[in-house]
Design a protein around this motif. Structure first.
Motif, PDB file in Angstrom:
ATOM      1  N   THR A  87       9.735   2.024   3.983  1.00  0.00           N
ATOM      2  CA  THR A  87       9.875   3.210   3.128  1.00  0.00           C
ATOM      3  C   THR A  87      10.543   2.764   1.831  1.00  0.00           C
ATOM      4  N   PHE A  88      10.336   3.556   0.799  1.00  0.00           N
ATOM      5  CA  PHE A  88      10.984   3.188  -0.474  1.00  0.00           C
ATOM      6  C   PHE A  88      11.222   4.448  -1.286  1.00  0.00           C
ATOM      7  N   HIS A  89      12.132   4.342  -2.259  1.00  0.00           N
ATOM      8  CA  HIS A  89      12.226   5.408  -3.252  1.00  0.00           C
ATOM      9  C   HIS A  89      12.282   4.765  -4.623  1.00  0.00           C
ATOM     10  N   GLY A  90      12.041   5.564  -5.647  1.00  0.00           N
ATOM     11  CA  GLY A  90      12.000   4.997  -6.998  1.00  0.00           C
ATOM     12  C   GLY A  90      10.597   4.525  -7.325  1.00  0.00           C
ATOM     13  N   LEU A  91      10.537   3.605  -8.256  1.00  0.00           N
ATOM     14  CA  LEU A  91       9.229   3.158  -8.738  1.00  0.00           C
ATOM     15  C   LEU A  91       8.555   2.217  -7.744  1.00  0.00           C
ATOM     16  N   THR A  92       7.256   2.403  -7.595  1.00  0.00           N
ATOM     17  CA  THR A  92       6.478   1.524  -6.719  1.00  0.00           C
ATOM     18  C   THR A  92       6.557   0.074  -7.203  1.00  0.00           C
ATOM     19  N   VAL A  93       6.491  -0.106  -8.530  1.00  0.00           N
ATOM     20  CA  VAL A  93       6.512  -1.476  -9.051  1.00  0.00           C
ATOM     21  C   VAL A  93       7.837  -2.175  -8.736  1.00  0.00           C
ATOM     22  N   LEU A 107      -2.124  -1.945  -3.425  1.00  0.00           N
ATOM     23  CA  LEU A 107      -3.419  -1.509  -2.900  1.00  0.00           C
ATOM     24  C   LEU A 107      -3.508   0.005  -2.965  1.00  0.00           C
ATOM     25  N   ARG A 108      -4.621   0.499  -3.499  1.00  0.00           N
ATOM     26  CA  ARG A 108      -4.850   1.948  -3.501  1.00  0.00           C
ATOM     27  C   ARG A 108      -6.306   2.208  -3.131  1.00  0.00           C
ATOM     28  N   GLY A 109      -6.525   3.360  -2.512  1.00  0.00           N
ATOM     29  CA  GLY A 109      -7.890   3.724  -2.124  1.00  0.00           C
ATOM     30  C   GLY A 109      -8.512   4.657  -3.142  1.00  0.00           C
ATOM     31  N   GLU A 135      -9.583   9.089 -12.131  1.00  0.00           N
ATOM     32  CA  GLU A 135      -8.773   9.320 -13.328  1.00  0.00           C
ATOM     33  C   GLU A 135      -7.267   9.166 -13.030  1.00  0.00           C
ATOM     34  N   TYR A 136      -6.843   9.789 -11.955  1.00  0.00           N
ATOM     35  CA  TYR A 136      -5.424   9.731 -11.564  1.00  0.00           C
ATOM     36  C   TYR A 136      -5.040   8.291 -11.204  1.00  0.00           C
ATOM     37  N   GLU A 137      -5.917   7.644 -10.453  1.00  0.00           N
ATOM     38  CA  GLU A 137      -5.603   6.284 -10.007  1.00  0.00           C
ATOM     39  C   GLU A 137      -5.579   5.314 -11.191  1.00  0.00           C
ATOM     40  N   ILE A 183       5.965   3.944   2.548  1.00  0.00           N
ATOM     41  CA  ILE A 183       6.017   5.415   2.464  1.00  0.00           C
ATOM     42  C   ILE A 183       7.044   5.816   1.407  1.00  0.00           C
ATOM     43  N   LEU A 184       6.605   6.630   0.462  1.00  0.00           N
ATOM     44  CA  LEU A 184       7.539   7.071  -0.583  1.00  0.00           C
ATOM     45  C   LEU A 184       8.509   8.112  -0.022  1.00  0.00           C
ATOM     46  N   ARG A 185       9.805   7.846  -0.219  1.00  0.00           N
ATOM     47  CA  ARG A 185      10.815   8.855   0.139  1.00  0.00           C
ATOM     48  C   ARG A 185      11.065   9.686  -1.114  1.00  0.00           C
ATOM     49  N   GLN A 204      -4.868   6.068 -14.314  1.00  0.00           N
ATOM     50  CA  GLN A 204      -3.630   6.367 -15.056  1.00  0.00           C
ATOM     51  C   GLN A 204      -2.444   5.664 -14.396  1.00  0.00           C
ATOM     52  N   MET A 205      -2.386   5.789 -13.071  1.00  0.00           N
ATOM     53  CA  MET A 205      -1.260   5.207 -12.345  1.00  0.00           C
ATOM     54  C   MET A 205      -1.292   3.675 -12.440  1.00  0.00           C
ATOM     55  N   ALA A 206      -2.487   3.124 -12.270  1.00  0.00           N
ATOM     56  CA  ALA A 206      -2.602   1.658 -12.305  1.00  0.00           C
ATOM     57  C   ALA A 206      -2.201   1.125 -13.684  1.00  0.00           C
ATOM     58  N   LEU A 207      -2.626   1.857 -14.738  1.00  0.00           N
ATOM     59  CA  LEU A 207      -2.306   1.370 -16.085  1.00  0.00           C
ATOM     60  C   LEU A 207      -0.817   1.525 -16.390  1.00  0.00           C
ATOM     61  N   MET A 208      -0.242   2.608 -15.902  1.00  0.00           N
ATOM     62  CA  MET A 208       1.209   2.787 -16.097  1.00  0.00           C
ATOM     63  C   MET A 208       1.972   1.702 -15.344  1.00  0.00           C
ATOM     64  N   ASN A 209       1.532   1.430 -14.126  1.00  0.00           N
ATOM     65  CA  ASN A 209       2.194   0.375 -13.340  1.00  0.00           C
ATOM     66  C   ASN A 209       2.046  -0.984 -14.019  1.00  0.00           C
ATOM     67  N   ARG A 210       0.883  -1.196 -14.654  1.00  0.00           N
ATOM     68  CA  ARG A 210       0.676  -2.477 -15.357  1.00  0.00           C
ATOM     69  C   ARG A 210       1.591  -2.568 -16.572  1.00  0.00           C
ATOM     70  N   TYR A 222       0.875  -1.177   0.000  1.00  0.00           N
ATOM     71  CA  TYR A 222       0.000   0.000   0.000  1.00  0.00           C
ATOM     72  C   TYR A 222       0.915   1.231   0.000  1.00  0.00           C
ATOM     73  N   PRO A 223       1.221   1.785  -1.202  1.00  0.00           N
ATOM     74  CA  PRO A 223       2.178   2.886  -1.272  1.00  0.00           C
ATOM     75  C   PRO A 223       1.482   4.240  -1.097  1.00  0.00           C
ATOM     76  N   GLY A 224       2.216   5.204  -0.615  1.00  0.00           N
ATOM     77  CA  GLY A 224       1.635   6.546  -0.506  1.00  0.00           C
ATOM     78  C   GLY A 224       2.584   7.505   0.164  1.00  0.00           C
ATOM     79  N   SER A 225       2.120   8.740   0.299  1.00  0.00           N
ATOM     80  CA  SER A 225       2.930   9.772   0.953  1.00  0.00           C
ATOM     81  C   SER A 225       2.642   9.811   2.448  1.00  0.00           C
ATOM     82  N   PHE A 226       1.401   9.603   2.831  1.00  0.00           N
ATOM     83  CA  PHE A 226       0.994   9.540   4.242  1.00  0.00           C
ATOM     84  C   PHE A 226       1.519  10.752   5.029  1.00  0.00           C
TER      85      PHE A 226
END
Ligand code: PNS
Length: 201
Positions: free
Chosen positions: A70-76, A88-90, A98-100, A37-39, A102-108, A8-12
């Motif tokens: 925590t992570f940096h770089g690409l979520t995938v 997982l995204r909410g 729309e944003y989600e 948590i994205l660094r 776009q992100m899901a398709l790019m990640n795919r 479950y990635p995010g900025s939080f």
């Protein structure tokens, strides 16, 4: 049977009750859930990654199958590294879609083997976002029902510090105004007016 691990990635920044609601839902359907948590060095967050990690760890200590990282770089890339099979995204409202998507398709596109799973938080959190929580806290509004108590406490501490800085600024301003006023004897005011008239003529 295969165990399914999700990320479950995010900025939080900061984590909210909406995030916690989603973590709880995710923990019920996945065998393991990593809150990541994205660094992001380009962003100027309110809370440091260490603070956010601490808050999330404390919020999730009741869930046996949830961990925080925590992570940096690409979520995938991170998801692959920790051998997760899903992201997982909410989605709170149609405006997120729309944003989600776009992100899901790019990640795919980047990693066809990874699935994005969308979950909806409880309706009572559908208006809630970290950005709004930060804004309400900065402007002195009540944030108690929006974030866990620990986060509310941390936000109050941050705002107190910011407030003290403001008070410091105000005190410095007042001091400099006083100094200017002290220098402004009646003779000096007349002298200034005369100089100014001469310049204009
Ligand atoms: O809580 P947020 O800010 O909506 O989370 C966004 C996040 C961290 C999930 C997204 O920005 C992300 O995945 N960033 C990592 C870099 C990446 O993978 N970018 C490509 C996404 S398509």
């Amino acid at each position: 049977m295969k165990r399914i691990k999700a990320v479950y990635p995010g900025s939080f920044d900061p984590p909210t009750n909406g995030h916690l609601d989603l973590i709880e839902r995710g923990s019920k359907i996945f065998d393991e859930l990593v809150v990541a948590i994205l660094r992001n060095p380009e962003k100027d967050p309110l809370f440091s990654v260490t603070d956010r990690r601490q808050m999330l760890e404390s919020m999730t200590e009741g869930f046996d199958n949830v961990s925080v990282d925590t992570f940096h770089g690409l979520t995938v890339d991170y998801a692959l590294r920790v051998e997760a099979r899903a992201i997982l995204r909410g989605i709170r409202a149609i405006s997120d879609y729309e944003y989600e998507l776009q992100m899901a398709l790019m990640n795919r596109k980047l990693q066809p083997g990874l699935e994005t799973v969308f979950m909806m938080p409880a309706e009572k959190y559908s208006y809630l976002s970290s950005r709004l929580v930060r804004e309400v806290a900065e402007l002195g509004g009540a944030i108690d029902c929006l974030v866990p108590e620990l986060v509310a406490q941390k936000l109050r501490e941050k705002m107190d510090v910011a407030h003290k800085f403001d008070e410091g600024d105000a005190a410095a301003r007042q001091e400099s105004e006083l100094k200017v006023a002290e220098r402004m004897t009646p003779e000096r005011v007349t002298e200034r007016k005369t100089k100014s008239r001469k310049r204009k003529s």
